[in-house]
Design a protein around this motif. Structure first.
Motif, PDB file in Angstrom:
ATOM      1  N   SER A 241      22.148   3.384  -4.486  1.00  9.46           N
ATOM      2  CA  SER A 241      22.133   5.219  -5.194  1.00  9.46           C
ATOM      3  C   SER A 241      20.604   4.955  -5.119  1.00  9.46           C
ATOM      4  N   PHE A 242      20.094   5.939  -4.475  1.00  4.93           N
ATOM      5  CA  PHE A 242      19.135   6.015  -4.173  1.00  4.93           C
ATOM      6  C   PHE A 242      18.540   7.770  -3.707  1.00  4.93           C
ATOM      7  N   ASP A 243      17.041   8.344  -4.102  1.00  4.76           N
ATOM      8  CA  ASP A 243      16.815   9.504  -4.054  1.00  4.76           C
ATOM      9  C   ASP A 243      16.364  10.041  -3.392  1.00  4.76           C
ATOM     10  N   GLU A 244      15.406   9.491  -3.022  1.00  7.98           N
ATOM     11  CA  GLU A 244      14.633   9.450  -1.631  1.00  7.98           C
ATOM     12  C   GLU A 244      14.663   7.877  -0.351  1.00  7.98           C
ATOM     13  N   LEU A 245      14.393   8.077   0.306  1.00 10.05           N
ATOM     14  CA  LEU A 245      14.708   6.651   1.482  1.00 10.05           C
ATOM     15  C   LEU A 245      13.302   6.721   1.980  1.00 10.05           C
ATOM     16  N   TYR A 246      12.032   6.321   2.153  1.00  3.80           N
ATOM     17  CA  TYR A 246      11.604   6.312   3.704  1.00  3.80           C
ATOM     18  C   TYR A 246      11.276   4.576   3.927  1.00  3.80           C
ATOM     19  N   LEU A 247      11.551   5.402   5.462  1.00  7.46           N
ATOM     20  CA  LEU A 247      11.253   4.250   6.497  1.00  7.46           C
ATOM     21  C   LEU A 247       9.294   3.851   6.816  1.00  7.46           C
ATOM     22  N   LEU A 248       9.406   3.076   6.945  1.00  5.48           N
ATOM     23  CA  LEU A 248       7.956   2.912   7.548  1.00  5.48           C
ATOM     24  C   LEU A 248       7.358   2.070   8.285  1.00  5.48           C
ATOM     25  N   LEU A 249       6.631   2.536   8.925  1.00  2.00           N
ATOM     26  CA  LEU A 249       6.790   2.535  10.567  1.00  2.00           C
ATOM     27  C   LEU A 249       5.310   1.867  10.391  1.00  2.00           C
TER      28      LEU A 249
ATOM     29  N   TYR B 135       1.119  -1.260  -0.024  1.00  2.00           N
ATOM     30  CA  TYR B 135      -0.022  -0.406   0.162  1.00  2.00           C
ATOM     31  C   TYR B 135       1.370   1.399   0.469  1.00  2.00           C
ATOM     32  N   ALA B 136       2.244   1.250   0.753  1.00  2.00           N
ATOM     33  CA  ALA B 136       3.109   2.620   0.836  1.00  2.00           C
ATOM     34  C   ALA B 136       3.417   2.490  -0.392  1.00  2.00           C
ATOM     35  N   ARG B 137       3.841   1.452  -1.107  1.00  2.00           N
ATOM     36  CA  ARG B 137       4.657   1.436  -2.195  1.00  2.00           C
ATOM     37  C   ARG B 137       3.675   2.148  -3.656  1.00  2.00           C
ATOM     38  N   GLU B 138       2.536   1.808  -3.215  1.00  2.39           N
ATOM     39  CA  GLU B 138       1.597   2.316  -4.448  1.00  2.39           C
ATOM     40  C   GLU B 138       1.420   3.445  -4.310  1.00  2.39           C
ATOM     41  N   ARG B 139       1.004   4.944  -3.111  1.00  4.97           N
ATOM     42  CA  ARG B 139       0.701   5.431  -2.655  1.00  4.97           C
ATOM     43  C   ARG B 139       1.472   6.305  -2.851  1.00  4.97           C
ATOM     44  N   PHE B 140       3.456   6.393  -2.242  1.00  6.69           N
ATOM     45  CA  PHE B 140       4.156   7.350  -2.212  1.00  6.69           C
ATOM     46  C   PHE B 140       5.203   6.870  -3.752  1.00  6.69           C
ATOM     47  N   LYS B 141       4.440   6.021  -4.365  1.00  2.00           N
ATOM     48  CA  LYS B 141       5.557   5.373  -5.744  1.00  2.00           C
ATOM     49  C   LYS B 141       6.704   5.657  -5.478  1.00  2.00           C
ATOM     50  N   LEU B 142       7.042   4.341  -5.204  1.00  5.47           N
ATOM     51  CA  LEU B 142       8.075   3.743  -4.531  1.00  5.47           C
ATOM     52  C   LEU B 142       8.952   2.500  -4.991  1.00  5.47           C
ATOM     53  N   ASP B 143      10.451   2.999  -5.526  1.00  7.34           N
ATOM     54  CA  ASP B 143      10.479   1.882  -6.219  1.00  7.34           C
ATOM     55  C   ASP B 143      10.735   0.267  -5.962  1.00  7.34           C
ATOM     56  N   LYS B 144      11.016   0.392  -4.933  1.00  5.56           N
ATOM     57  CA  LYS B 144      11.715  -0.760  -4.065  1.00  5.56           C
ATOM     58  C   LYS B 144      10.785  -0.712  -2.859  1.00  5.56           C
ATOM     59  N   VAL B 145      10.478  -1.739  -2.527  1.00  5.63           N
ATOM     60  CA  VAL B 145      10.367  -1.796  -0.935  1.00  5.63           C
ATOM     61  C   VAL B 145      11.608  -2.628  -0.403  1.00  5.63           C
ATOM     62  N   PHE B 146      12.500  -2.195   0.240  1.00  3.18           N
ATOM     63  CA  PHE B 146      13.507  -3.505   1.322  1.00  3.18           C
ATOM     64  C   PHE B 146      13.091  -3.458   2.419  1.00  3.18           C
ATOM     65  N   PHE B 147      12.785  -5.401   2.375  1.00  2.00           N
ATOM     66  CA  PHE B 147      12.896  -5.754   3.967  1.00  2.00           C
ATOM     67  C   PHE B 147      13.510  -6.303   4.423  1.00  2.00           C
ATOM     68  N   ILE B 148      13.789  -6.166   6.098  1.00  2.00           N
ATOM     69  CA  ILE B 148      15.074  -6.051   6.386  1.00  2.00           C
ATOM     70  C   ILE B 148      14.909  -6.750   7.920  1.00  2.00           C
ATOM     71  N   PRO B 149      15.133  -7.807   8.086  1.00  2.00           N
ATOM     72  CA  PRO B 149      14.525  -8.586   9.266  1.00  2.00           C
ATOM     73  C   PRO B 149      16.041  -8.489   9.906  1.00  2.00           C
ATOM     74  N   ASN B 150      15.335  -7.612  11.304  1.00  2.00           N
ATOM     75  CA  ASN B 150      17.026  -7.559  12.246  1.00  2.00           C
ATOM     76  C   ASN B 150      17.017  -8.850  12.985  1.00  2.00           C
ATOM     77  N   LYS B 151      18.418  -8.968  13.738  1.00  2.00           N
ATOM     78  CA  LYS B 151      18.778  -9.541  14.212  1.00  2.00           C
ATOM     79  C   LYS B 151      18.937  -9.985  15.619  1.00  2.00           C
ATOM     80  N   ILE B 152      18.590  -8.479  16.019  1.00  2.00           N
ATOM     81  CA  ILE B 152      18.696  -8.435  17.935  1.00  2.00           C
ATOM     82  C   ILE B 152      17.848  -6.996  17.858  1.00  2.00           C
TER      83      ILE B 152
END
Length: 195
Positions: free
Chosen positions: A95-103, A23-40
């Motif tokens: 390399s990216f122009d804009e970075l968005y943190l999804l929370l 939903y965020a990808r579509e709404r904000f026209k994001l090229d990619k969403v990186f899923f980043i599982p955390n360790k600790i």
């Protein structure tokens, strides 16, 4: 290029995570969403599934979406997984122009308790999956006001499920069908996770 980051324990990943990211990808026209599982995780209990299992579940869940990518950078780093460090790592690797943190709204409520929140907002905008800001602390409301051009509230159809509820259902022998992708459900069953 516009990139979204969705970090978390993903213990397990579920349709709520996937729906929010899409939903965020579509709404904000994001090229990619990186899923980043955390360790600790610094703000949550230790995950029940191993890092490898959580990473593999996220891979399975995101496989069908070419705009989703899973990055193991926090799993490969020693110590506690802090988003500020992850953003620094991403900035040096991509390399990216804009970075968005999804929370999610729950994570955003505690954002000012995170390590170096002002460094994070300096490098990335924030998309909050939320229905409003009524219950935020006065400090967070001031933060929102000061960074109103970098904090966006995404009113999206809420998917009422939590990873904790999924773990409890598995433990009790109940179905998790339609809560997680079928591939993730199969993986959980095959590996006996959360029993």
């Amino acid at each position: 290029m516009k990139i979204g980051i969705l970090g978390g324990t993903f213990d397990p990943i579920h349709y709520g995570h996937l729906w929010f990211a899409e939903y965020a990808r579509e709404r904000f026209k994001l090229d990619k969403v990186f899923f980043i599982p955390n360790k600790i995780p610094p703000h949550r209990e230790t995950p029940l599934a191993t890092s490898k299992q959580r990473y593999e579940m996220v891979l399975l869940a995101t496989l069908s979406n070419p705009c989703f990518e899973v990055l193991p950078i926090e799993l490969e780093r020693e110590g506690i997984s802090y988003m500020v460090d992850t953003i620094r790592d991403l900035s040096s690797c991509f390399s990216f122009d804009e970075l968005y943190l999804l929370l999610g709204n729950d994570a955003f409520r505690d954002f000012l308790k995170w390590k170096e929140p002002y460094k994070i907002i300096e490098k990335a905008s924030i998309i909050v999956g939320s229905r409003g800001i009524e219950d935020y602390s006065s400090d967070l409301k001031n933060f929102i006001k000061n960074f109103e051009n970098k904090i966006f509230f995404l009113d999206f159809p809420y998917y009422p499920i939590s990873a904790k509820e999924i773990r409890e259902r598995v433990k009790r022998g109940l179905s998790i069908k339609y809560l997680v992708p079928e591939s993730v459900e199969d993986y959980i069953i095959k590996n006996g996770i959360y029993l």
